[in-house]
Structures are given as C-alpha cells and as structure tokens.
Design an enzyme around this catalytic site. Structure first.
Site, mmCIF file in Angstrom:
data_model
loop_
_atom_site.group_PDB
_atom_site.id
_atom_site.type_symbol
_atom_site.label_atom_id
_atom_site.label_comp_id
_atom_site.label_asym_id
_atom_site.label_seq_id
_atom_site.Cartn_x
_atom_site.Cartn_y
_atom_site.Cartn_z
ATOM 1 N N GLU A 1 0.309 5.216 0.685
ATOM 2 C CA GLU A 1 -0.633 6.248 1.120
ATOM 3 C C GLU A 1 -0.202 7.624 0.631
ATOM 4 O O GLU A 1 0.872 7.792 0.039
ATOM 5 C CB GLU A 1 -0.755 6.185 2.655
ATOM 6 C CG GLU A 1 -1.331 4.848 3.098
ATOM 7 C CD GLU A 1 -1.580 4.739 4.588
ATOM 8 O OE1 GLU A 1 -1.082 5.584 5.360
ATOM 9 O OE2 GLU A 1 -2.279 3.784 4.974
ATOM 10 N N CYS B 1 -4.130 0.608 -2.429
ATOM 11 C CA CYS B 1 -3.998 -0.637 -1.663
ATOM 12 C C CYS B 1 -2.890 -1.516 -2.246
ATOM 13 O O CYS B 1 -2.531 -1.396 -3.431
ATOM 14 C CB CYS B 1 -5.307 -1.422 -1.706
ATOM 15 S SG CYS B 1 -6.604 -0.745 -0.654
ATOM 16 N N CYS C 1 -10.902 -3.657 -3.876
ATOM 17 C CA CYS C 1 -9.875 -4.638 -4.252
ATOM 18 C C CYS C 1 -10.488 -5.981 -4.613
ATOM 19 O O CYS C 1 -9.947 -6.698 -5.461
ATOM 20 C CB CYS C 1 -8.833 -4.779 -3.147
ATOM 21 S SG CYS C 1 -7.718 -3.356 -3.119
ATOM 22 N N ASN D 1 0.837 -1.197 0.000
ATOM 23 C CA ASN D 1 0.000 0.000 0.000
ATOM 24 C C ASN D 1 0.875 1.251 0.000
ATOM 25 O O ASN D 1 1.961 1.272 0.579
ATOM 26 C CB ASN D 1 -1.018 0.003 1.144
ATOM 27 C CG ASN D 1 -0.440 -0.205 2.520
ATOM 28 O OD1 ASN D 1 0.601 -0.840 2.686
ATOM 29 N ND2 ASN D 1 -1.094 0.318 3.531
ATOM 30 N N GLU E 1 -3.077 -4.599 -3.047
ATOM 31 C CA GLU E 1 -3.585 -5.435 -4.150
ATOM 32 C C GLU E 1 -3.491 -4.694 -5.478
ATOM 33 O O GLU E 1 -3.172 -5.284 -6.515
ATOM 34 C CB GLU E 1 -5.053 -5.828 -3.891
ATOM 35 C CG GLU E 1 -5.269 -6.697 -2.671
ATOM 36 C CD GLU E 1 -5.507 -5.911 -1.387
ATOM 37 O OE1 GLU E 1 -4.962 -4.793 -1.248
ATOM 38 O OE2 GLU E 1 -6.230 -6.426 -0.530
ATOM 39 N N CYS F 1 -10.437 -5.000 0.715
ATOM 40 C CA CYS F 1 -11.551 -4.039 0.713
ATOM 41 C C CYS F 1 -12.448 -4.307 -0.504
ATOM 42 O O CYS F 1 -12.073 -5.056 -1.414
ATOM 43 C CB CYS F 1 -11.019 -2.604 0.712
ATOM 44 S SG CYS F 1 -10.344 -2.078 -0.873
HETATM 45 N N1 THU Z 1 -5.270 -1.680 2.668
HETATM 46 C C1 THU Z 1 -4.709 -2.466 1.696
HETATM 47 O O1 THU Z 1 -3.613 -2.183 1.192
HETATM 48 N N2 THU Z 1 -5.387 -3.567 1.304
HETATM 49 C C2 THU Z 1 -6.568 -3.969 1.830
HETATM 50 O O2 THU Z 1 -7.117 -4.968 1.397
HETATM 51 C C3 THU Z 1 -7.179 -3.237 2.933
HETATM 52 C C4 THU Z 1 -6.546 -1.938 3.277
HETATM 53 C C5 THU Z 1 -4.524 -0.488 3.101
HETATM 54 C C6 THU Z 1 -5.140 0.832 2.709
HETATM 55 C C7 THU Z 1 -4.530 1.765 3.742
HETATM 56 O O3 THU Z 1 -3.268 2.197 3.278
HETATM 57 C C8 THU Z 1 -4.341 0.881 4.966
HETATM 58 O O4 THU Z 1 -4.435 -0.461 4.504
HETATM 59 C C9 THU Z 1 -5.359 1.109 6.055
HETATM 60 O O5 THU Z 1 -6.645 1.026 5.568
#
Ligand code: THU
Length: 129
Positions: free
Chosen positions: A45, A54, A90, A43, A56, A87
């Site tokens: 941000e 994310c 994803c 991920n 994925e 999520c």
């Molecule tokens: N996140 C992912 O990378 N994948 C997921 O399936 C769920 C959430 C990340 C997004 C964000 O950077 C952090 O987790 C917190 O939500």
C-alpha cells in the site's frame, strides 16, 4: 510437498510480509507457472491510496521477471474468514497470462476454501483487439 500445498505456504509467507498499514488487510498470492516455477507477491500500500498494488500484481511481476509467461495455477491468501476473491483489475491481470480453465485457488488459514477457473471469475474477458 505437493504443488497446491507449496502455493499455500508461499502465499501465506507473502501475506506475512505484506505492507498494508492503511487497510490492515494483508494478502499473499502465489503462482505455479507452466514451466513448474513458483512465484509470490504481497500487497504493497501507499499513503497515496490509489498507488497501492495488489498481491496478484506482485506475484505476476515476479513471474515475468523470472522469465515465465503462463500461469498454471494461482492461489490467493488472506487471514480472513470471509472468502477473498481477486478484485476486477486482478482478474484481468490473471487472465492475460492464463488459459480459460486456469485454476484460481482462494485460501485462508483453514486452507483452500474454493477453487474457480479464471473464466468463471472473469467471463467474456477482453483479450483481443
Ligand atoms: N487486495 C489484494 O492484494 N488482492 C485482492 O485480490 C483484493 C485486495 C489488497 C488491496 C489492499 O491493499 C487491501 O487488499 C485491501 O483492499
């Protein structure tokens, strides 16, 4: 090393590289493509929160850039005792490049905790119009 263990190692290494200064929740994802290639992502941000992506999405982007289009298995890893599942967005991203029975492994430092099919995670997905 077997494929699942390789996925676990790749996703854990990706999580280590995650850029998650806002949530402090590092996630790694690793894909085995139908051609037998491995791809991974973390991920990333952003200070403008909705711009973050994310793990994925990163792994799928790497797969497409590598010339593959079909996910054979995908593993999602976080250093969390609570099981993390992809999520909603994803799940749709994964479904685009999967078959209904494609396995999605959910893992933490203890290993793979649960494996579900993409159809279980996203029944009745939007695929055709
Ligand atoms: N996140 C992912 O990378 N994948 C997921 O399936 C769920 C959430 C990340 C997004 C964000 O950077 C952090 O987790 C917190 O939500």
């Amino acid at each position: 090393m077997n494929n699942t263990l390789e996925l676990l190692h790749l996703a854990a290494a990706s999580a280590h590289n995650a850029y998650a200064p806002y949530s402090r929740f590092a996630v790694g994802a690793a894909i085995l493509s139908s051609n037998g290639n491995f791809y991974s992502g973390c991920n990333v941000e952003n200070i403008s929160y909705p711009v973050g992506t994310c793990a994925e999405a990163g792994a799928i982007s790497a797969m497409i850039n590598g010339g593959d289009k079909t996910i054979s298995e995908i593993l999602i890893y976080a250093e969390s005792s609570t099981l993390i599942t992809p999520c909603g967005a994803c799940r749709q991203r994964i479904a685009e490049f999967s078959q209904p029975n494609t396995l999605v492994h959910l893992a933490n430092p203890d290993g793979i905790i649960q494996s579900l099919t993409i159809k279980e995670l996203l029944p009745h997905s939007f695929k055709e119009f």
